[in-house]
Design an enzyme around this catalytic site. Structure first.
Site, short mmCIF file in Angstrom:
data_model
loop_
_atom_site.label_atom_id
_atom_site.label_comp_id
_atom_site.label_asym_id
_atom_site.label_seq_id
_atom_site.Cartn_x
_atom_site.Cartn_y
_atom_site.Cartn_z
N GLY A 33 3.88 3.47 -1.74
CA GLY A 33 3.75 2.62 -2.72
C GLY A 33 2.26 1.72 -2.76
O GLY A 33 1.73 1.66 -1.66
N LYS A 91 -4.59 9.62 -1.08
CA LYS A 91 -5.32 8.56 -1.69
C LYS A 91 -6.07 7.72 -0.77
O LYS A 91 -7.28 7.15 -0.91
CB LYS A 91 -4.33 7.30 -2.59
CG LYS A 91 -3.20 6.97 -1.31
CD LYS A 91 -3.75 5.64 -0.66
CE LYS A 91 -2.88 5.22 0.13
NZ LYS A 91 -3.22 3.81 1.08
#
Length: 343
Positions: free
Chosen positions: A137, A192
């Site tokens: 996360g 990402k």
């Protein structure tokens, strides 16, 4: 209170050791450099990776794996992707009982194109592997070590294992959610880093916020496009391990991938950047793996392809950006429609 071993005494491994110690678990923090372990035990500090942070007394630094694995059934695997196979090779030669392995690294292995949970399952004999859980996360180690509010996701094929890890880590500043979509969580966390490298490049070239917003948005479309084809849930990419992690990694100077991209945009070549960083930049290897995955699944990933040319084909960053802006026009919602139709 449990006995937990964190393998990897870098910034993220140390920050997670702090969380576990704050939750009153006994934590062994393993690192291969004896000088670092001596500093952890003697000065209660890890100045190389988390300068200025005092480490709780419940954290004990160790440099021997055989010592570290005693009296524990849970391992937090916090080493770089390229080191995972080597570390697990040592673990499986020492372990006596089935282990729950919580991996917190974000990457995909080039050539094999395996996610980290798949690498763990391939390396560890079934009788020594109880469960694999991914904890991922939007979370900078520097802020977690300062007890700043952070939210992450725990994911596993076995939701009871994901909930077990949730209970291990959750506290007043470290909020842990669960998600059954381990594929989507791993893909979002790995890819990402590619977009963060590209964001650093655009910043290094002098582009502004408009450009970064476009890059993040279209980068998310690439991540969802590939992740969905690989079996991830499209909704996962709108959550913490998708857009959440993407935002924090693309916009913060804490991000080593952004910093590496920024140096590339300012004119340094890849070898100079990696030498100056002094730490692993996961996005470099992941770019190669994602480029290979895009070819395997016949998925369009123009940002990834442009970055691949910059990293491995000596293309000038400015030329790559100009090519991206000159792409054939398309409908903004085309990706979403295609993903939903396939599901």
């Amino acid at each position: 209170m449990e006995n937990i071993i964190v393998l990897g005494a870098g910034s993220w491994g140390t920050a997670l050791a702090i969380v576990l110690a704050d939750n009153r678990h006994n934590v062994k923090l393993w690192g291969h450099r004896s000088t670092l372990i001596d500093e952890i035990n003697g000065n209660r500090r890890n100045e190389k990776y988390l300068p200025g942070i005092d480490l709780p007394e419940r954290i004990k630094g160790v440099s021997q794996l055989d010592e570290s694995l005693k009296d524990t059934s849970t391992i937090v695997l916090a080493v770089p992707t390229k080191a995972i196979r080597g570390v697990l090779a040592e673990v499986k030669n020492i372990a006596k009982e089935p282990l729950t392995i919580v991996h917190v690294s974000k990457g995909i292995e080039p050539d094999t194109l395996l996610r980290i949970s798949e690498i763990i399952e391939e390396e560890m004999p079934s009788h020594l592997l109880k469960d694999v859980v991914v904890l991922s996360g939007p979370s900078h180690a520097e802020e977690v070590s300062q007890r700043q509010i952070t939210t992450v996701t725990s994911s596993s094929k076995n939701m009871k294992a994901a909930e077990y890890v949730q209970d291990l880590f959750i506290n007043h500043y470290f909020r842990v959610y669960t998600n059954p979509d381990i594929i989507g969580v791993e893909i979002g966390g790995a890819l990402k880093n590619i977009i963060a490298l590209a964001a650093g490049i655009t910043d290094g070239l002098g582009y502004g916020d408009n450009s970064k917003a476009a890059l993040i948005t279209r980068g998310l479309a690439e991540i969802a496009r590939l992740g969905s084809v690989m079996g991830g849930n499209p909704l996962t990419f709108s959550g913490l391990t998708g857009i959440g992690d993407l935002i924090v990694t693309c916009t913060s100077v804490h991000s080593r991938n952004w910093r590496a991209g920024n140096l590339l945009g300012k004119g340094q070549n890849l070898d100079e950047v990696l030498e100056n960083m002094g730490m692993v930049v996961e996005g470099v290897r992941t770019t190669k793996a994602a480029f290979q995955l895009a070819q395997k699944y016949n998925v369009k990933m123009p940002i990834t392809e442009a970055l691949y040319d910059v990293l491995f084909n000596d293309r000038l960053p400015k030329d790559a950006v100009d090519t991206l802006m000159a792409r054939v026009k398309t409908h903004e919602m085309e990706d979403l429609v295609n993903i939903m139709e396939k599901r």
